[in-house]
Design a protein around this motif. Structure first.
Motif, PDB file in Angstrom:
ATOM      1  N   GLY A   4       7.950 -11.761  -3.299  1.00 59.58           N
ATOM      2  CA  GLY A   4       8.923 -12.273  -4.263  1.00 59.58           C
ATOM      3  C   GLY A   4       9.995 -11.249  -4.602  1.00 59.58           C
ATOM      4  O   GLY A   4      11.183 -11.576  -4.703  1.00 59.58           O
ATOM      5  N   ARG A   5       9.580  -9.999  -4.760  1.00 57.21           N
ATOM      6  CA  ARG A   5      10.548  -8.937  -5.068  1.00 57.21           C
ATOM      7  C   ARG A   5      11.489  -8.688  -3.885  1.00 57.21           C
ATOM      8  O   ARG A   5      12.689  -8.443  -4.079  1.00 57.21           O
ATOM      9  CB  ARG A   5       9.810  -7.642  -5.419  1.00 57.21           C
ATOM     10  N   LEU A  23      12.463 -10.897  -1.700  1.00 63.65           N
ATOM     11  CA  LEU A  23      13.402 -12.016  -1.686  1.00 63.65           C
ATOM     12  C   LEU A  23      14.462 -11.848  -2.771  1.00 63.65           C
ATOM     13  O   LEU A  23      15.648 -12.090  -2.537  1.00 63.65           O
ATOM     14  CB  LEU A  23      12.646 -13.328  -1.869  1.00 63.65           C
ATOM     15  N   GLN A  24      14.038 -11.415  -3.953  1.00 56.74           N
ATOM     16  CA  GLN A  24      14.982 -11.212  -5.046  1.00 56.74           C
ATOM     17  C   GLN A  24      15.996 -10.119  -4.724  1.00 56.74           C
ATOM     18  O   GLN A  24      17.141 -10.153  -5.198  1.00 56.74           O
ATOM     19  CB  GLN A  24      14.232 -10.866  -6.335  1.00 56.74           C
ATOM     20  N   ALA A  25      15.565  -9.155  -3.899  1.00 58.39           N
ATOM     21  CA  ALA A  25      16.469  -8.068  -3.510  1.00 58.39           C
ATOM     22  C   ALA A  25      17.431  -8.476  -2.408  1.00 58.39           C
ATOM     23  O   ALA A  25      18.289  -7.679  -2.006  1.00 58.39           O
ATOM     24  CB  ALA A  25      15.659  -6.857  -3.055  1.00 58.39           C
ATOM     25  N   GLY A  26      17.294  -9.715  -1.909  1.00 56.31           N
ATOM     26  CA  GLY A  26      18.233 -10.227  -0.922  1.00 56.31           C
ATOM     27  C   GLY A  26      17.799 -10.079   0.523  1.00 56.31           C
ATOM     28  O   GLY A  26      18.578 -10.386   1.438  1.00 56.31           O
ATOM     29  N   ALA A  72      10.115 -20.261  -2.302  1.00 58.93           N
ATOM     30  CA  ALA A  72      10.891 -19.148  -2.852  1.00 58.93           C
ATOM     31  C   ALA A  72      11.966 -18.648  -1.897  1.00 58.93           C
ATOM     32  O   ALA A  72      12.803 -17.826  -2.283  1.00 58.93           O
ATOM     33  CB  ALA A  72       9.964 -18.001  -3.232  1.00 58.93           C
ATOM     34  N   GLN A 105       4.833  -7.386  -9.761  1.00 63.38           N
ATOM     35  CA  GLN A 105       5.766  -8.362 -10.328  1.00 63.38           C
ATOM     36  C   GLN A 105       6.980  -7.690 -10.941  1.00 63.38           C
ATOM     37  O   GLN A 105       8.106  -8.187 -10.835  1.00 63.38           O
ATOM     38  CB  GLN A 105       5.032  -9.209 -11.370  1.00 63.38           C
ATOM     39  N   ALA A 149      12.190  -2.285  -3.462  1.00 62.50           N
ATOM     40  CA  ALA A 149      12.283  -3.644  -4.004  1.00 62.50           C
ATOM     41  C   ALA A 149      11.112  -3.928  -4.932  1.00 62.50           C
ATOM     42  O   ALA A 149      11.245  -4.691  -5.896  1.00 62.50           O
ATOM     43  CB  ALA A 149      12.315  -4.675  -2.874  1.00 62.50           C
ATOM     44  N   TYR A 150       9.948  -3.311  -4.644  1.00 62.81           N
ATOM     45  CA  TYR A 150       8.777  -3.532  -5.497  1.00 62.81           C
ATOM     46  C   TYR A 150       8.156  -2.236  -5.994  1.00 62.81           C
ATOM     47  O   TYR A 150       7.062  -2.237  -6.556  1.00 62.81           O
ATOM     48  CB  TYR A 150       7.720  -4.384  -4.791  1.00 62.81           C
TER      49      TYR A 150
END
Length: 304
Positions: free
Chosen positions: A17-18, A20-23, A42, A128, A152-153
């Motif tokens: 998830g992290r 993906l959030q970072a692009g 997601a 998370q 990213a995480y």
């Protein structure tokens, strides 16, 4: 960038998830289909096999339970080692250093890809929030290239030396964590048996030498109703067994870790293995001890 990820468990799913959030463009594989549905929703791209994932991504991260699973995912029939595109494998699993070095040598000889052992610490909350600590073994230049993606995480990526050093560092981490959790459980039991409100220990000890993130996390879990599992007792026991094996090979004396391992093993044998590590407190519950004493008394022969 494009990156593959194998293993969508308690830690792996939020790490993806992290990413993906970072692009990043993330391709995923998991043994069970359940977590794949959420990952696809997601934005992740689902692959049917590790080999397919490795054909799509030059960099692949793993977050798997143990060395047997890592071996199967990398070197199995449809494993990553059969993929031509793979150049860098980042293993976030917690497995023995010796096996890590063997896997690295095997992958390099058969495929030419670089292996980084990069176990993490910080639990599901850290995954998370993107605040994990990553301890890395392997080539320093490969670690430097991977670090921006890992951030990213993670809040910290530390290169510890050649392949296997990341796993040794994680074992040091787990030694401290597991023994501290056991000490917190004994402290809670000591307070409760003395009639002191153990739920107030965290407040009373805040700012003192006993204060720590573990105290702040585990004290409430041990004095309140059980919550969701963050890290199971059996997972902690697995790592303690790895600590014991490495210590035996090296001749390292670790009496505290050895005694702690027996507490976790006892908890597992009593059916607590799948529960959160905070439930180690169940070994110290006064009601359980009273019931055990009553059972012993009932079986004892009458006094003459």
């Amino acid at each position: 960038m494009k990156i593959g990820f194998c293993g969508l468990g308690r830690m792996g799913a939020p790490m993806v998830g992290r990413l993906l959030q970072a692009g990043h463009e993330v391709h995923v594989w998991n043994r069970s289909p359940g977590p794949l549905r959420a990952a696809r929703e997601a934005g992740a791209r689902v692959c049917a096999t590790p080999r397919e994932l490795g054909e799509q991504c030059a960099w692949v991260a793993l977050c798997l339970f143990d060395a047997a699973v890592v071996r199967d995912v990398v070197f199995g029939k449809d494993g990553l080692a059969r993929a031509s595109a793979l150049t860098l494998l980042i293993d976030h699993s917690s497995i023995p250093p010796r096996e890590t070095r063997g896997f690295s040598d095997r992958l390099a000889a058969a495929h030419g890809a670089v292996w980084l052992d990069a176990p993490v610490s910080g639990g599901t909350g850290g995954a998370q929030a993107g605040t994990l600590a990553v301890m890395v073994g392997g080539p320093a230049d490969a670690c430097a290239r991977a670090a921006p993606v890992l951030m990213a995480y993670a809040s910290r990526v530390t290169h510890m030396g050649p392949v296997g050093c990341g796993q040794v560092t994680k074992l040091c981490n787990q030694t401290i964590v597991t023994t501290t959790v056991a000490a917190i459980a004994e402290s809670v039991a000591l307070a409760q048996d003395a009639g002191v409100d153990a739920a107030r220990l965290q407040e009373a000890l805040a700012g003192g030498w006993a204060d720590s993130p573990l105290l702040r996390i585990f004290m409430p879990r041990m004095t309140q109703a059980p919550g969701s599992v963050q890290a199971s007792l059996d997972t902690m026991l697995k790592d303690l067994d790895t600590v014991a094996a490495l210590a035996q090979v090296q001749g390292t004396a670790m009496p505290v870790a050895a005694a702690t391992g027996q507490r976790y093993r006892l908890a597992s044998r009593q059916g607590l293995g799948a529960q959160d590590a905070a439930q180690l407190i169940q070994l110290y519950r006064q009601t359980d001890a009273s019931a055990d004493r009553a059972a012993c008394d009932a079986q004892a022969p009458p006094e003459s």
